[in-house]
Scaffold this motif. Structure first.
Motif, PDB file in Angstrom:
ATOM      1  N   LEU A  12     -39.930 -11.514  62.465  1.00 29.22           N
ATOM      2  CA  LEU A  12     -39.851 -10.383  61.544  1.00 29.22           C
ATOM      3  C   LEU A  12     -39.296  -9.194  62.307  1.00 29.22           C
ATOM      4  N   HIS A  13     -38.297  -8.539  61.742  1.00 23.40           N
ATOM      5  CA  HIS A  13     -37.662  -7.402  62.394  1.00 23.40           C
ATOM      6  C   HIS A  13     -38.063  -6.107  61.701  1.00 23.40           C
ATOM      7  N   PHE A  14     -38.417  -5.120  62.495  1.00 23.37           N
ATOM      8  CA  PHE A  14     -38.733  -3.783  61.994  1.00 23.37           C
ATOM      9  C   PHE A  14     -37.808  -2.816  62.692  1.00 23.37           C
ATOM     10  N   LYS A  15     -37.005  -2.097  61.905  1.00 24.83           N
ATOM     11  CA  LYS A  15     -36.055  -1.161  62.503  1.00 24.83           C
ATOM     12  C   LYS A  15     -36.575   0.268  62.402  1.00 24.83           C
ATOM     13  N   ASP A  16     -36.004   1.127  63.207  1.00 25.61           N
ATOM     14  CA  ASP A  16     -36.330   2.554  63.239  1.00 25.61           C
ATOM     15  C   ASP A  16     -37.812   2.805  63.506  1.00 25.61           C
ATOM     16  N   VAL A  17     -38.368   2.077  64.447  1.00 23.98           N
ATOM     17  CA  VAL A  17     -39.757   2.296  64.840  1.00 23.98           C
ATOM     18  C   VAL A  17     -39.766   3.370  65.928  1.00 23.98           C
ATOM     19  N   PRO A  18     -40.444   4.497  65.689  1.00 24.20           N
ATOM     20  CA  PRO A  18     -40.502   5.518  66.730  1.00 24.20           C
ATOM     21  C   PRO A  18     -41.352   5.019  67.892  1.00 24.20           C
ATOM     22  N   LYS A  19     -40.953   5.372  69.107  1.00 26.66           N
ATOM     23  CA  LYS A  19     -41.662   4.952  70.327  1.00 26.66           C
ATOM     24  C   LYS A  19     -41.873   3.442  70.343  1.00 26.66           C
TER      25      LYS A  19
ATOM     26  N   PHE B 223     -41.480   4.981  48.149  1.00 30.65           N
ATOM     27  CA  PHE B 223     -42.677   5.492  47.493  1.00 30.65           C
ATOM     28  C   PHE B 223     -43.585   4.401  46.944  1.00 30.65           C
ATOM     29  N   LYS B 224     -43.025   3.265  46.572  1.00 29.04           N
ATOM     30  CA  LYS B 224     -43.847   2.186  46.026  1.00 29.04           C
ATOM     31  C   LYS B 224     -44.080   1.081  47.050  1.00 29.04           C
ATOM     32  N   ALA B 225     -43.827   1.361  48.322  1.00 26.70           N
ATOM     33  CA  ALA B 225     -43.975   0.339  49.356  1.00 26.70           C
ATOM     34  C   ALA B 225     -45.442  -0.001  49.571  1.00 26.70           C
ATOM     35  N   ARG B 226     -45.679  -1.266  49.756  1.00 27.77           N
ATOM     36  CA  ARG B 226     -47.038  -1.676  50.077  1.00 27.77           C
ATOM     37  C   ARG B 226     -47.163  -1.796  51.591  1.00 27.77           C
ATOM     38  N   THR B 227     -48.373  -1.805  52.061  1.00 27.83           N
ATOM     39  CA  THR B 227     -48.631  -1.912  53.486  1.00 27.83           C
ATOM     40  C   THR B 227     -48.770  -3.383  53.855  1.00 27.83           C
ATOM     41  N   ASP B 228     -47.970  -3.829  54.813  1.00 30.98           N
ATOM     42  CA  ASP B 228     -48.046  -5.200  55.291  1.00 30.98           C
ATOM     43  C   ASP B 228     -48.995  -5.260  56.472  1.00 30.98           C
ATOM     44  N   SER B 229     -49.843  -6.265  56.486  1.00 30.59           N
ATOM     45  CA  SER B 229     -50.832  -6.447  57.541  1.00 30.59           C
ATOM     46  C   SER B 229     -50.558  -7.767  58.246  1.00 30.59           C
ATOM     47  N   ILE B 230     -50.362  -7.708  59.562  1.00 27.77           N
ATOM     48  CA  ILE B 230     -50.079  -8.898  60.359  1.00 27.77           C
ATOM     49  C   ILE B 230     -51.184  -9.040  61.399  1.00 27.77           C
ATOM     50  N   PRO B 231     -52.023 -10.065  61.288  1.00 28.61           N
ATOM     51  CA  PRO B 231     -53.080 -10.242  62.282  1.00 28.61           C
ATOM     52  C   PRO B 231     -52.490 -10.510  63.672  1.00 28.61           C
ATOM     53  N   LEU B 232     -53.106  -9.949  64.689  1.00 27.03           N
ATOM     54  CA  LEU B 232     -52.605 -10.119  66.057  1.00 27.03           C
ATOM     55  C   LEU B 232     -52.656 -11.582  66.499  1.00 27.03           C
ATOM     56  N   ARG B 233     -53.585 -12.361  65.969  1.00 23.61           N
ATOM     57  CA  ARG B 233     -53.701 -13.762  66.379  1.00 23.61           C
ATOM     58  C   ARG B 233     -52.498 -14.584  65.913  1.00 23.61           C
ATOM     59  N   GLN B 234     -51.733 -14.101  64.922  1.00 23.65           N
ATOM     60  CA  GLN B 234     -50.541 -14.818  64.455  1.00 23.65           C
ATOM     61  C   GLN B 234     -49.296 -14.474  65.268  1.00 23.65           C
ATOM     62  N   ILE B 235     -49.352 -13.415  66.048  1.00 21.24           N
ATOM     63  CA  ILE B 235     -48.174 -12.970  66.799  1.00 21.24           C
ATOM     64  C   ILE B 235     -48.106 -13.749  68.113  1.00 21.24           C
ATOM     65  N   HIS B 236     -46.956 -14.415  68.327  1.00 19.14           N
ATOM     66  CA  HIS B 236     -46.757 -15.185  69.551  1.00 19.14           C
ATOM     67  C   HIS B 236     -45.960 -14.414  70.587  1.00 19.14           C
ATOM     68  N   HIS B 237     -45.033 -13.588  70.122  1.00 20.51           N
ATOM     69  CA  HIS B 237     -44.154 -12.885  71.054  1.00 20.51           C
ATOM     70  C   HIS B 237     -43.635 -11.611  70.390  1.00 20.51           C
ATOM     71  N   VAL B 238     -43.424 -10.585  71.216  1.00 19.17           N
ATOM     72  CA  VAL B 238     -42.871  -9.316  70.743  1.00 19.17           C
ATOM     73  C   VAL B 238     -41.603  -9.029  71.525  1.00 19.17           C
TER      74      VAL B 238
END
Length: 157
Positions: A132-139, A99-114
């Motif tokens: 950075l790992h994100f778990k339980d991402v739908p689709k 409920f108190k989570a903030r939204t993290d913003s990652i610019p696409l220009r910083q991403i090297h690989h997915v």
């Protein structure tokens, strides 16, 4: 969009939240809790016990039922609806389900690989030793494909 602000001219490419199927077990718990509590209330409401059992006990069981339903179903429902993974044409926005989570913003220009493994996404960012790992991402497959398409050919620093 409840808490997620887009910049002027920014277009959303993928907007994902937890699917309702993630609430299967909380829903089954809701059915079980409701059945057991209301069977107990039915037992306490029997005509032969009406004079010996105080009504405060029945009301206490109703309050316990309400607390259990809130804890085991309503809170997981609210958390799953708050979880968000959004890809725009400029950045990736991620919000956890708390409920108190903030939204993290990652610019696409910083991403090297997915990288994607099942429902997990790992983003390799410039300036970070580990992804950075994100778990339980739908689709997750679709989200990883859109991010890869957005960052273009693989970039190496």
């Amino acid at each position: 969009m409840s808490g997620i602000q887009l910049e002027a001219g920014e277009k959303v490419r993928v907007d994902l939240t937890s699917p309702l199927t993630s609430l299967t077990f909380p829903f089954l718990e809701l059915i079980l809790i409701t059945g057991l509590c209301w069977m107990g209330i039915g037992y306490l409401d029997r005509p032969d016990l009406a004079t010996t059992i105080p009504t405060d006990l029945r009301n206490a069981v109703v309050v316990i039922w309400l607390l259990l339903v809130t804890w085991r179903f309503i809170l997981p429902l609210a958390r799953s609806r708050r979880r968000r993974f959004m890809v725009t044409d400029r950045r990736v926005l991620v919000r956890a389900g708390t409920f108190k989570a903030r939204t993290d913003s990652i610019p696409l220009r910083q991403i090297h690989h997915v990288d994607r493994r099942r429902n997990r996404i790992a983003l390799a960012l410039g300036g970070f030793d580990r992804p950075l790992h994100f778990k339980d991402v739908p689709k997750a497959k679709k989200a990883a494909a859109v991010i890869n398409q957005s960052i273009g050919p693989a970039r190496y620093s």
